[in-house]
Design a protein around this motif. Structure first.
Motif, PDB file in Angstrom:
ATOM      1  N   GLY A 144       0.829  -1.208   0.000  1.00 50.19           N
ATOM      2  CA  GLY A 144       0.000   0.000   0.000  1.00 50.19           C
ATOM      3  C   GLY A 144       0.861   1.255   0.000  1.00 50.19           C
ATOM      4  N   ALA A 145       1.925   1.245   0.796  1.00 52.15           N
ATOM      5  CA  ALA A 145       2.817   2.403   0.845  1.00 52.15           C
ATOM      6  C   ALA A 145       3.471   2.615  -0.514  1.00 52.15           C
ATOM      7  CB  ALA A 145       3.876   2.190   1.928  1.00 52.15           C
ATOM      8  N   GLY A 146       3.878   1.511  -1.139  1.00 47.47           N
ATOM      9  CA  GLY A 146       4.496   1.597  -2.471  1.00 47.47           C
ATOM     10  C   GLY A 146       3.519   2.162  -3.482  1.00 47.47           C
ATOM     11  N   VAL A 147       2.282   1.693  -3.437  1.00 44.94           N
ATOM     12  CA  VAL A 147       1.260   2.138  -4.371  1.00 44.94           C
ATOM     13  C   VAL A 147       1.045   3.637  -4.217  1.00 44.94           C
ATOM     14  CG1 VAL A 147      -1.242   2.089  -4.743  1.00 44.94           C
ATOM     15  CG2 VAL A 147       0.072  -0.043  -4.743  1.00 44.94           C
ATOM     16  N   GLY A 148       1.003   4.113  -2.963  1.00 46.78           N
ATOM     17  CA  GLY A 148       0.822   5.541  -2.721  1.00 46.78           C
ATOM     18  C   GLY A 148       1.938   6.354  -3.354  1.00 46.78           C
ATOM     19  N   GLU A 149       3.150   5.861  -3.176  1.00 51.54           N
ATOM     20  CA  GLU A 149       4.296   6.563  -3.726  1.00 51.54           C
ATOM     21  C   GLU A 149       4.256   6.595  -5.259  1.00 51.54           C
ATOM     22  OE1 GLU A 149       7.873   5.100  -1.931  1.00 51.54           O
ATOM     23  OE2 GLU A 149       9.113   6.089  -3.449  1.00 51.54           O
ATOM     24  N   LEU A 150       3.836   5.486  -5.819  1.00 48.61           N
ATOM     25  CA  LEU A 150       3.763   5.389  -7.275  1.00 48.61           C
ATOM     26  C   LEU A 150       2.706   6.342  -7.831  1.00 48.61           C
ATOM     27  CD1 LEU A 150       4.649   4.080  -9.895  1.00 48.61           C
ATOM     28  CD2 LEU A 150       3.150   2.151  -9.395  1.00 48.61           C
ATOM     29  N   GLU A 151       1.569   6.433  -7.126  1.00 48.47           N
ATOM     30  CA  GLU A 151       0.515   7.362  -7.557  1.00 48.47           C
ATOM     31  C   GLU A 151       1.055   8.787  -7.597  1.00 48.47           C
ATOM     32  OE1 GLU A 151      -3.181   7.238  -8.469  1.00 48.47           O
ATOM     33  OE2 GLU A 151      -1.803   5.768  -9.313  1.00 48.47           O
ATOM     34  N   GLN A 152       1.824   9.129  -6.550  1.00 47.97           N
ATOM     35  CA  GLN A 152       2.418  10.463  -6.494  1.00 47.97           C
ATOM     36  C   GLN A 152       3.315  10.707  -7.709  1.00 47.97           C
ATOM     37  OE1 GLN A 152       1.498  12.577  -3.978  1.00 47.97           O
ATOM     38  NE2 GLN A 152       2.446  14.018  -5.420  1.00 47.97           N
ATOM     39  N   ARG A 153       4.107   9.668  -8.017  1.00 46.32           N
ATOM     40  CA  ARG A 153       5.059   9.767  -9.133  1.00 46.32           C
ATOM     41  C   ARG A 153       4.316   9.962 -10.454  1.00 46.32           C
ATOM     42  NH1 ARG A 153       8.648  10.366 -12.240  1.00 46.32           N
ATOM     43  NH2 ARG A 153      10.561   9.200 -12.573  1.00 46.32           N
ATOM     44  N   LEU A 154       3.208   9.218 -10.632  1.00 45.36           N
ATOM     45  CA  LEU A 154       2.438   9.335 -11.878  1.00 45.36           C
ATOM     46  C   LEU A 154       1.779  10.713 -11.978  1.00 45.36           C
ATOM     47  CD1 LEU A 154       0.751   5.796 -12.033  1.00 45.36           C
ATOM     48  CD2 LEU A 154       2.584   6.661 -13.509  1.00 45.36           C
ATOM     49  N   SER A 155       1.262  11.207 -10.857  1.00 47.31           N
ATOM     50  CA  SER A 155       0.650  12.534 -10.849  1.00 47.31           C
ATOM     51  C   SER A 155       1.676  13.587 -11.254  1.00 47.31           C
ATOM     52  CB  SER A 155       0.105  12.869  -9.459  1.00 47.31           C
ATOM     53  OG  SER A 155      -1.029  12.085  -9.195  1.00 47.31           O
ATOM     54  N   ASP A 156       2.881  13.487 -10.661  1.00 52.47           N
ATOM     55  CA  ASP A 156       3.942  14.437 -11.001  1.00 52.47           C
ATOM     56  C   ASP A 156       4.244  14.383 -12.494  1.00 52.47           C
ATOM     57  OD1 ASP A 156       4.033  15.045  -8.393  1.00 52.47           O
ATOM     58  OD2 ASP A 156       5.903  13.971  -7.939  1.00 52.47           O
ATOM     59  N   LEU A 188       4.399  -4.389  -9.969  1.00 49.13           N
ATOM     60  CA  LEU A 188       4.455  -2.949 -10.220  1.00 49.13           C
ATOM     61  C   LEU A 188       5.847  -2.561 -10.714  1.00 49.13           C
ATOM     62  CD1 LEU A 188       2.493  -1.464  -7.160  1.00 49.13           C
ATOM     63  CD2 LEU A 188       1.691  -1.818  -9.507  1.00 49.13           C
ATOM     64  N   ALA A 189       6.860  -3.140 -10.085  1.00 48.25           N
ATOM     65  CA  ALA A 189       8.236  -2.804 -10.470  1.00 48.25           C
ATOM     66  C   ALA A 189       8.465  -3.089 -11.951  1.00 48.25           C
ATOM     67  CB  ALA A 189       9.222  -3.601  -9.619  1.00 48.25           C
ATOM     68  N   ALA A 190       7.982  -4.241 -12.426  1.00 48.22           N
ATOM     69  CA  ALA A 190       8.191  -4.612 -13.828  1.00 48.22           C
ATOM     70  C   ALA A 190       7.482  -3.625 -14.752  1.00 48.22           C
ATOM     71  CB  ALA A 190       7.676  -6.029 -14.076  1.00 48.22           C
ATOM     72  N   ARG A 191       6.254  -3.225 -14.395  1.00 43.43           N
ATOM     73  CA  ARG A 191       5.508  -2.288 -15.245  1.00 43.43           C
ATOM     74  C   ARG A 191       6.179  -0.923 -15.265  1.00 43.43           C
ATOM     75  NH1 ARG A 191       0.590  -4.952 -16.365  1.00 43.43           N
ATOM     76  NH2 ARG A 191      -0.123  -3.233 -17.668  1.00 43.43           N
ATOM     77  N   VAL A 192       6.739  -0.521 -14.113  1.00 46.44           N
ATOM     78  CA  VAL A 192       7.406   0.779 -14.055  1.00 46.44           C
ATOM     79  C   VAL A 192       8.636   0.774 -14.962  1.00 46.44           C
ATOM     80  CG1 VAL A 192       8.764   2.291 -12.563  1.00 46.44           C
ATOM     81  CG2 VAL A 192       6.549   1.424 -11.781  1.00 46.44           C
ATOM     82  N   ARG A 193       9.387  -0.311 -14.908  1.00 47.35           N
ATOM     83  CA  ARG A 193      10.576  -0.414 -15.772  1.00 47.35           C
ATOM     84  C   ARG A 193      10.177  -0.320 -17.242  1.00 47.35           C
ATOM     85  NH1 ARG A 193      12.312  -4.866 -12.817  1.00 47.35           N
ATOM     86  NH2 ARG A 193      13.565  -4.016 -11.132  1.00 47.35           N
ATOM     87  N   GLU A 194       9.107  -1.038 -17.587  1.00 42.83           N
ATOM     88  CA  GLU A 194       8.582  -1.031 -18.943  1.00 42.83           C
ATOM     89  C   GLU A 194       8.203   0.396 -19.362  1.00 42.83           C
ATOM     90  OE1 GLU A 194       8.545  -4.034 -20.328  1.00 42.83           O
ATOM     91  OE2 GLU A 194       7.927  -3.197 -22.272  1.00 42.83           O
ATOM     92  N   LEU A 195       7.558   1.085 -18.450  1.00 45.07           N
ATOM     93  CA  LEU A 195       7.122   2.460 -18.707  1.00 45.07           C
ATOM     94  C   LEU A 195       8.323   3.350 -19.041  1.00 45.07           C
ATOM     95  CD1 LEU A 195       4.529   4.305 -18.508  1.00 45.07           C
ATOM     96  CD2 LEU A 195       5.227   4.806 -16.163  1.00 45.07           C
ATOM     97  N   GLY A 196       9.417   3.137 -18.297  1.00 44.14           N
ATOM     98  CA  GLY A 196      10.601   3.965 -18.484  1.00 44.14           C
ATOM     99  C   GLY A 196      11.250   3.778 -19.848  1.00 44.14           C
ATOM    100  N   THR A 197      11.015   2.634 -20.479  1.00 45.19           N
ATOM    101  CA  THR A 197      11.672   2.379 -21.771  1.00 45.19           C
ATOM    102  C   THR A 197      10.887   2.981 -22.935  1.00 45.19           C
ATOM    103  OG1 THR A 197      10.482   0.317 -22.121  1.00 45.19           O
ATOM    104  CG2 THR A 197      12.584   0.153 -20.951  1.00 45.19           C
ATOM    105  N   GLU A 211      -1.006   5.399 -22.265  1.00 45.58           N
ATOM    106  CA  GLU A 211      -1.725   4.133 -22.053  1.00 45.58           C
ATOM    107  C   GLU A 211      -1.158   3.377 -20.856  1.00 45.58           C
ATOM    108  OE1 GLU A 211      -3.320   2.561 -26.394  1.00 45.58           O
ATOM    109  OE2 GLU A 211      -1.445   1.771 -25.601  1.00 45.58           O
ATOM    110  N   GLU A 212       0.154   3.211 -20.852  1.00 47.25           N
ATOM    111  CA  GLU A 212       0.775   2.407 -19.792  1.00 47.25           C
ATOM    112  C   GLU A 212       0.682   3.108 -18.440  1.00 47.25           C
ATOM    113  OE1 GLU A 212       1.489  -0.696 -19.989  1.00 47.25           O
ATOM    114  OE2 GLU A 212       0.926  -0.600 -22.107  1.00 47.25           O
ATOM    115  N   ALA A 213       0.855   4.431 -18.448  1.00 50.71           N
ATOM    116  CA  ALA A 213       0.736   5.165 -17.185  1.00 50.71           C
ATOM    117  C   ALA A 213      -0.692   5.039 -16.644  1.00 50.71           C
ATOM    118  CB  ALA A 213       1.110   6.632 -17.392  1.00 50.71           C
ATOM    119  N   ALA A 214      -1.674   5.114 -17.561  1.00 54.24           N
ATOM    120  CA  ALA A 214      -3.070   5.035 -17.140  1.00 54.24           C
ATOM    121  C   ALA A 214      -3.396   3.651 -16.581  1.00 54.24           C
ATOM    122  CB  ALA A 214      -3.978   5.360 -18.321  1.00 54.24           C
ATOM    123  N   LEU A 215      -2.863   2.609 -17.236  1.00 54.00           N
ATOM    124  CA  LEU A 215      -3.139   1.254 -16.756  1.00 54.00           C
ATOM    125  C   LEU A 215      -2.463   1.002 -15.410  1.00 54.00           C
ATOM    126  CD1 LEU A 215      -2.935  -0.853 -20.030  1.00 54.00           C
ATOM    127  CD2 LEU A 215      -4.966  -0.307 -18.671  1.00 54.00           C
TER     128      LEU A 215
END
Lengths: 446, 522
Positions: A144-156, A188-197, A211-215
């Motif tokens: 849950g803490a990780g998810v919160g942080e990721l949401e913040q990152r996507l919003s930014d 989540l980690a794998a999807r984030v890495r994918e997003l970065g590429t 698309e990927e950020a939204a998913l």
């Protein structure tokens, strides 16, 4: 084993080889030269003595129902070149009428039979349910803490806009991915890495990145509300985040499973080989994906040649649109399939993918047998077109695979109809196996 | 793929991407709301995917009427081709396992003899193999047939298949279909036209030169040369007028090839002119090379300028003798036969030049009598014999002897001189080797082992033996695979020999199985 009809093809045998060197070495041992005292049993085993460089020949035995292998050679590869050679010899010439296994082979086969007869799992261990619940809660809190942080990152990301991403580079995303690993959310980690590429992937990248950020955002939101979701969807969300269900807890389906495809992919860091085996229940029509993994330098242990049918129990894990399965008890030796599977139109293939998205919106593709279709080679991209009408699917080469499979597909077709199994999704259709009209013999394209 | 219009309008999505690019900060809105909307759109777009419009479909490949090989043979071919791509391993010692790559040509040849077509799934691998190895090309392309050509038109990597070589089965019109022949001759690819010419020629020799004459003046020089070259097969007196006319061609290479072909026809006018010139230079009284290269000689294809390091008169002499019919010599030498003529001493150091020219003439005119005479006795020391000492020339001379005689001659050579010089000679013998030849080679290998040599000194011959020895010899060879404990042999050599023989036996066994799998079509 009844002779002739049930033998595998050399392609099916070679598909078992853990690497190119083994294929080659096995091929050399596939003639009668080095072999003696070869034989096979009615219950689906073959054995033989293989002359090597030493004075004592190697003792090789294969249980075809697995398949499982035993060889007295020092090789750590499975199957070793002797097992491959023996299977090739059997595939090419057969090993005569079924007979009695010699003692050295019989012991191992009997051991396997006894193990198979024992009920799976053994005596149940006493489970400390309270401790397990506390562990699950602690993990949920971390995720849950990780998810919160990721949401913040996507919003930014979206507040500032995607436009700068081409310059910012990959490092920031790698760091976020590492934090998701710490949060025990490997999915989540794998999807984030994918997003970065994505920004370095060429034209059209902003739409793909959105698309990927939204998913990813959808997955975050789903996790935060997971307790309110209906059970199969909740399981899908847990799987996608990276908390897989236990292997023993799903629905068991006994069927005759046709092996549609088997292929390996190696993780970006080269440390893990993932083997994907696609099955289809001939009775239930149900698709199943069996995964197996191999640590560095070792191929996965499970190998099922394309075109074989095995009667077995498949246990489906909850969630993920009901695709993931583990093979349980097998009831008979695997045999080649008598006919090619029936295919559907391009329209129906996309409908099947669309329907599966209802259960798992994060699904990239869905297994489909397409046919009859015509492969259309093109400079910019290939298509698979319905024989009737004007509809076609673009061909996607997922996972950086080579084009040689496509040319094989074109050669099989010769401008005429073929049946093709593959993964159908939003990127297009990735062909994995093909059948010519009027023959049940599959040709693996990967 | 497209989205369903109406259900998820492109506009919405494009707008979202636009906002995402610029950032919500500049467009007063919340990033969460943007992500929510984008997530809905993404899933809707994916769930609503529709098929695309199909592009132009390729013309179907012509049907290949030839049968597919039996199943076991198909698997074997797949294995041989897979072994090819996995090759290049190791180097150094090869161990006891056979080298499958070397068996591919034999498989292709055997399958070609039975008139099989390649299994469709293996055609790409076959084209790749043909691309990498030109020696495999003709047979691989013949087997790949029309399916191979169809693929080659689609993939630039395989364009080579469209040039040269046979067009593959099934595409040529019937040779009696005058209109079809005419159309393909006018419009076909070069490879198709060469194949057509061959087919017409096989049906009626004169038809081919008639067909050639219709377009001859407009063909490019390279093509004229290739077409002329294809007349080599089935060359006959009937071709003389056409060739005689080609002696006046614009292209020097075309002229030279026409002259060469004419000289291979002993009854041709050119051969007669050459005989007259050669007889004036060579006779029982001695050798007098021509003093000049006149216009007539030039027109008959004699090349005026010698290569570096050769005298021009000797150069002209060689060309005259080479192009003169061998049948003109017995009368000139008072009724002597070829063997006696060759055995005569030749004055003033002309022997080498003269014998070399006779060798070329014997090969060109495919004259077994003169070949035998020039080869001499296989067991005699090379320098002492009357004929040629050059292994390369001997190999060429051997190639025109009947197969049995060839094998006997080479067997005798191997028994007398061992294996070190035999490689080239073995290469021109028919496969599988005749019994007498196979035994001579195996005995020589055994003798080399007993003499303490290492097997890799004979790796060339070993490789040939794997490909050419009759598989029936495998049983006899089995005895040699045991490693004898001989204290006199070189250290380790015994084990290496045993390994080499094991590999030989294993390869022979696979070859036997391989050939037995390729049963004739029903």
């Amino acid at each position: 084993m009844t002779e002739q009809g049930d033998r595998w093809t050399a392609e099916q045998v070679l598909a078992l080889a853990p690497d190119v060197a083994s294929r080659k070495a096995g091929g050399r041992l596939g003639g009668p030269g080095p072999w003696s005292q070869t034989g096979g049993s009615a219950s689906g085993a073959v054995w033989g003595l293989c002359k090597g460089s030493g004075s004592t020949p190697y003792r090789t035995v294969v249980d075809l129902t697995g398949p499982a292998y035993k060889c007295s050679c020092p090789s750590r590869k499975f199957p070793c070149k002797h097992a491959l050679g023996l299977l090739l010899l059997w595939a090419a010439e057969g090993l005569g009428e079924p007979g009695q296994a010699p003692d050295w082979a019989g012991e191992w086969l009997a051991g396997r039979a006894a193990k198979a007869a024992r009920p799976a799992g053994g005596p149940a261990k006493p489970v400390d349910e309270e401790a397990a619940r506390r562990r699950a809660e602690r993990r949920a809190a971390r995720v849950g803490a990780g998810v919160g942080e990721l949401e913040q990152r996507l919003s930014d990301l979206l507040r500032g806009g995607l436009a700068g991403q081409e310059q910012t580079g990959y490092a920031g995303w790698e760091e976020t991915a590492a934090r998701m690993v710490d949060a025990q959310a490997p999915g989540l980690a794998a999807r984030v890495r994918e997003l970065g590429t994505i920004p370095s992937c060429g034209p059209g990248w902003p739409a793909r990145m959105l698309e990927e950020a939204a998913l990813l955002h959808l997955l975050d939101r789903a996790w935060l509300g997971v307790s309110a979701l209906p059970e199969p969807l909740a399981a899908t969300v847990r799987n996608r985040v990276g908390i897989p269900g236990a292997s023993g807890e799903g629905e068991a389906v006994r069927d005759r499973w046709l092996v549609l495809s088997q292929y390996d992919s190696v993780s970006a860091d080269g440390r893990l080989t993932t083997r994907r085996i696609w099955l289809r229940g001939l009775g239930s029509g149900r698709p199943a994906l069996v995964l197996d993994f191999g640590p560095p330098g070792r191929p996965p242990g499970l190998a099922l040649p394309v075109g074989l049918v095995l009667e077995a129990e498949a246990r489906f894990r909850p969630g993920s649109a009901g695709l993931r399965a583990d093979l349980g008890e097998r009831f008979a030796a695997a045999t080649p399939c008598a006919q090619a599977p029936a295919g559907v139109s391009t329209e129906a293939a996309l409908e099947a993918y669309g329907a599966a998205l209802r259960e798992d919106p994060w699904l990239d593709s869905w297994p489909v047998v397409l046919g009859p279709v015509l492969p259309i080679p093109g400079e910019l991209g290939w298509q698979l077109a319905d024989v009737e009408g004007t509809s076609a699917l673009p061909v996607a080469l997922a996972g950086g695979r080579s084009r040689s499979g496509l040319w094989q597909l074109a050669a099989l077709s010769g401008g005429g109809p073929v049946t093709v199994f593959g993964e159908c999704g939003h990127r297009g259709f990735t062909p994995l196996t093909a059948w010519q009209p009027d023959t049940p013999e599959p040709v693996a394209l990967v | 793929m497209e989205t369903l219009d109406g259900e998820t309008p492109h506009g919405d999505w494009e707008e979202l991407v636009g906002v995402a690019l610029l950032g919500t900060e500049r467009r007063q809105g919340s990033p969460e709301a943007l992500l929510d909307a984008a997530a809905v759109q993404t899933v809707r777009r994916r769930a609503g995917l529709r098929p695309a419009e199909a592009g132009p479909r390729p013309e179907p490949a012509p049907r290949d009427p030839r049968p597919a090989p039996p199943e076991a043979a198909r698997r074997r071919l797949a294995q041989l081709l897979a072994g090819r791509s996995g090759a290049a391993g190791g180097g150094g010692r090869r161990g006891t396992a056979p080298d499958l790559t070397e068996l591919l040509p034999q498989w292709l040849a055997a399958a070609g003899r039975y008139g099989y077509r390649a299994p469709a799934a293996l055609v790409p691998a076959l084209l790749d193999a043909a691309r990498a190895r030109t020696d495999l090309r003709p047979q691989a392309l013949a087997l790949a047939g029309v399916r191979g050509l169809w693929l080659a038109r689609l993939n630039p990597d395989w364009r080579f298949a469209l040039r040269g070589g046979s067009g593959g089965g099934g595409e040529l019109p019937e040779v009696t279909d005058a209109a079809g022949v005419e159309r393909l001759w006018q419009e076909g690819l070069f490879a198709e036209r060469v194949a057509l010419l061959g087919a017409v020629r096989a049906h009626e020799a004169a038809g081919a030169t008639r067909l050639l004459a219709t377009t001859w003046a407009t063909e490019r020089a390279e093509d004229r040369l290739m077409f002329l070259d294809s007349l080599r097969v089935g060359l006959s007196e009937g071709d003389e007028p056409f060739l005689e006319a080609a002696l006046g061609d614009r292209s020097r290479n075309v002229r030279a090839t026409a002259a060469e072909l004419l000289s291979a026809l002993p009854g041709s006018a050119l051969a007669g002119r050459m005989a007259e010139r050669a007889l004036a230079c060579v006779g029982p009284e001695g050798v007098t090379p021509p003093a000049e290269c006149d216009a007539g000689m030039l027109r008959d294809g004699v090349v005026k300028r010698p290569p570096a390091g050769r005298g021009e008169r000797a150069w002209w002499l060689g060309q005259l003798v080479e192009a003169a019919p061998l049948s003109c010599w017995p009368e000139r030498f008072g009724g002597l036969g070829p063997a006696e003529i060759v055995a005569r001493p030749v004055a003033e150091g002309w022997a080498e030049e003269l014998h070399a020219a006779w060798c070329r003439a014997a090969v060109r005119q495919r004259d077994p009598g003169w070949s035998q005479a020039l080869l001499g006795s296989a067991s005699a020391p090379a320098a002492a014999g009357p004929g040629t000492a050059s292994i390369a020339e001997r190999a060429k001379l051997l190639s025109i002897l009947p197969e049995g005689e060839r094998a006997r001659w080479v067997a005798e050579f191997v028994r007398a001189h061992g294996l070190s010089e035999a490689f080239q000679l073995l290469g021109v013998c028919g496969v599988p080797w005749a019994g007498v030849l196979g035994r001579a080679v195996v005995d020589a290998l055994d003798a080399a082992r007993a003499a303490g040599s290492y097997p890799w000194s004979f790796s060339g011959v070993m490789g040939l033996a794997e490909r050419c020895l009759d598989p029936a010899e495998a049983g006899r060879l089995e005895a040699l695979t045991a490693a004898p404990e001989d204290p006199d042999s070189a250290p380790g050599a015994a084990a290496y020999w045993s390994e080499a023989f094991q590999r030989l036996v294993a390869t022979l066994r696979i070859r036997a199985t391989m050939l037995s799998e390729l049963t004739p079509p029903l």
